[in-house]
Scaffold this motif. Structure first.
Motif, PDB file in Angstrom:
ATOM      1  N   LYS A 120       0.677  -1.116  -0.207  1.00 47.81           N
ATOM      2  CA  LYS A 120       0.061   0.216  -0.041  1.00 47.81           C
ATOM      3  C   LYS A 120       0.861   1.201   0.256  1.00 47.81           C
ATOM      4  O   LYS A 120       0.787   2.616  -0.494  1.00 47.81           O
ATOM      5  N   ASN A 123       2.994   1.644  -3.689  1.00 49.10           N
ATOM      6  CA  ASN A 123       1.318   1.156  -4.479  1.00 49.10           C
ATOM      7  C   ASN A 123       2.308   1.606  -5.880  1.00 49.10           C
ATOM      8  O   ASN A 123       2.011   2.877  -6.932  1.00 49.10           O
ATOM      9  N   SER A 146      -4.289  -4.776  -5.350  1.00 48.03           N
ATOM     10  CA  SER A 146      -2.675  -4.146  -4.405  1.00 48.03           C
ATOM     11  C   SER A 146      -1.304  -3.936  -5.147  1.00 48.03           C
ATOM     12  O   SER A 146      -1.139  -4.300  -6.456  1.00 48.03           O
TER      13      SER A 146
END
Length: 238
Positions: A120, A123, A146
């Motif tokens: 996350k 990214n 993801s």
């Protein structure tokens, strides 16, 4: 009678939920203990020469991969330790090895909670998100949204390979080759860049080194090792 049946159904559901909560798999460590956002370097920019070269590798493999390569890569999309049966044989199953199965579940949960925050935070878009020419091999009906950096599958595959190699050092070379193939197949599948896989190998190695110092992991490891070596007809650990 209807009210009684409703109450019984409610009781069964409550009991099932309570049992589920009681057996919830817990990680050995989380991202506070292994902070990949600080351990790993940031990924290359989307328009960098490195990313373009890695996309080129994926597209070249996409054209050249055989049906056997594609089948193998799809099969390796399964995140479980039993993919190492190639090396350890027919007795290497969850039914034969309940203690190893329980340890493997905790390893999988550990990888998940350590890697997710890094994905996350960094990214990095997946290859098939960045370039529509990439046709990823689908293991299911949908593709992951993801981040790509690091590869979670490779992190887990490396971690599992190291743990199994420590349990069965007689087969260390073969187990680590299998762990490397497990990561390489993420590139074959078109779902990760080569550098994602390299970062996953670093992440898996760091997690393994962290776990070895933990008493709870050592306890589970020792029990699973004895069970595995007995199942494979190998002498007990020295």
């Amino acid at each position: 009678m209807r009210i009684l049946k409703t109450c019984l159904v409610g009781f069964v559901l409550l009991a099932a939920n309570a049992a589920s909560a009681a057996i919830e798999v817990k990680p050995y460590v989380d991202a506070t203990a292994v902070d990949l956002l600080h351990i790993l370097p940031p990924p290359p920019a989307d328009d960098s020469a490195q990313t373009l070269a890695e996309l080129g590798e994926i597209l070249t493999i996409q054209v050249a991969r055989t049906p056997a390569m594609a089948e193998r890569a799809r099969a390796d999309s399964a995140e479980n330790i039993w993919r190492f049966a190639d090396v350890l044989g027919d007795k290497f199953t969850a039914e034969n090895l309940p203690k190893l199965a329980a340890l493997a579940e905790r390893l999988t949960k550990t990888e998940d909670v350590v890697v997710k925050p890094a994905k996350k935070g960094f990214n990095r878009p997946r290859p098939y998100v960045l370039n529509k020419l990439v046709d990823p091999l689908r293991a299911g009906t949908s593709m992951s949204a993801s981040g790509s950096w690091p590869s979670g599958h490779t992190t887990l595959g490396t971690l599992m390979g190291i743990v199994l190699a420590d349990m069965v050092p007689e087969k260390k070379a073969a187990l680590m080759r299998r762990a490397w193939e497990y990561g390489d197949n993420r590139v074959v599948a078109g779902v990760h860049y080569r550098s994602d896989v390299e970062m996953g190998r670093i992440a898996g190695s760091v997690i393994a080194a962290t776990l070895i110092a933990r008493a709870d992991f050592r306890r589970d490891f020792d029990a699973a090792r004895k069970e595995l070596r007995r199942a494979l007809d190998l002498p007990p650990p020295g």
